[in-house]
Design a protein around this motif. Sequence first.
Motif, PDB file in Angstrom:
ATOM      1  N   ARG A 108       0.830  -1.207   0.000  1.00  0.00           N
ATOM      2  CA  ARG A 108       0.000   0.000   0.000  1.00  0.00           C
ATOM      3  C   ARG A 108       0.862   1.252   0.000  1.00  0.00           C
ATOM      4  N   LEU A 109       0.246   2.360  -0.382  1.00  0.00           N
ATOM      5  CA  LEU A 109       0.941   3.637  -0.470  1.00  0.00           C
ATOM      6  C   LEU A 109       1.519   4.060   0.876  1.00  0.00           C
ATOM      7  N   GLY A 110       0.784   3.896   1.941  1.00  0.00           N
ATOM      8  CA  GLY A 110       1.271   4.297   3.265  1.00  0.00           C
ATOM      9  C   GLY A 110       2.512   3.515   3.685  1.00  0.00           C
ATOM     10  N   ILE A 111       2.512   2.230   3.402  1.00  0.00           N
ATOM     11  CA  ILE A 111       3.675   1.408   3.745  1.00  0.00           C
ATOM     12  C   ILE A 111       4.867   1.792   2.865  1.00  0.00           C
ATOM     13  N   ARG A 112       4.617   2.094   1.596  1.00  0.00           N
ATOM     14  CA  ARG A 112       5.704   2.543   0.722  1.00  0.00           C
ATOM     15  C   ARG A 112       6.267   3.875   1.192  1.00  0.00           C
ATOM     16  N   ALA A 113       5.400   4.761   1.676  1.00  0.00           N
ATOM     17  CA  ALA A 113       5.873   6.056   2.188  1.00  0.00           C
ATOM     18  C   ALA A 113       6.772   5.862   3.402  1.00  0.00           C
ATOM     19  N   TRP A 114       6.348   5.002   4.344  1.00  0.00           N
ATOM     20  CA  TRP A 114       7.187   4.739   5.518  1.00  0.00           C
ATOM     21  C   TRP A 114       8.478   4.028   5.134  1.00  0.00           C
ATOM     22  N   TRP A 154      10.831   5.723  -5.490  1.00  0.00           N
ATOM     23  CA  TRP A 154       9.443   5.805  -5.033  1.00  0.00           C
ATOM     24  C   TRP A 154       8.557   6.359  -6.152  1.00  0.00           C
ATOM     25  N   GLU A 158       5.480   4.296  -7.966  1.00  0.00           N
ATOM     26  CA  GLU A 158       4.118   4.847  -7.978  1.00  0.00           C
ATOM     27  C   GLU A 158       3.634   5.084  -9.403  1.00  0.00           C
TER      28      GLU A 158
END
Length: 192
Positions: A108-114, A154, A158
């Motif tokens: 998910r996007l949130g996990i990729r951001a972290w 990143w 995306e």
Amino acid sequence: MPSSPSGSSAVASAAPSLRISRFATWRAGIPARMNGWGALRRPALLAVAVGVVGCACAIYLSWRSTGRLATVPWMPEAVGRWADEHGRFRNLPAYFLLSCPFLLAAPRLGIRAWSALALAVFGAVLELAEYFVPVRMVEWQDIAWSWAGVAAAWGAIEAGGWIRTRRRARKMNTLSLLSDPDRKPLVAARSV
């Protein structure tokens, strides 16, 4: 004694659905042991393992007494020569490649951001740790290039996900038009 709904009859009625599910997966050609989380996690675990090996290599290369990569015995000569010629810029492709396995494994996007944030912190900590290596010195440009590499990876991940989603939507749009001509398209058609 009255039978309760949680008695053996409820367990017996649940058993056939389990058999049907296994039969349905067998008929579809998917072994039962490959269903569920085990099948979905194997590529992600492999990607994370590759990323951990990359982190170990980054730690080794950062804490060496020399920054020359041509002297690393297991590194291809052409790669070491290119990295030595390009100085600080070599951190961009290095951290791009280091980030890809972790970002691809994140669902998910949130996990990729972290994950991207953790990799940026990892790059900064490695560079700041060079202060304690006698011959090496800390340079803010190395930190900036490593952050640029993480950001580029990143962005590429995306963008690839966005393109894949668009292609799937177009494919579904085409399939829906073939099956039902009165249905409105999922994606607006481009005007030429």
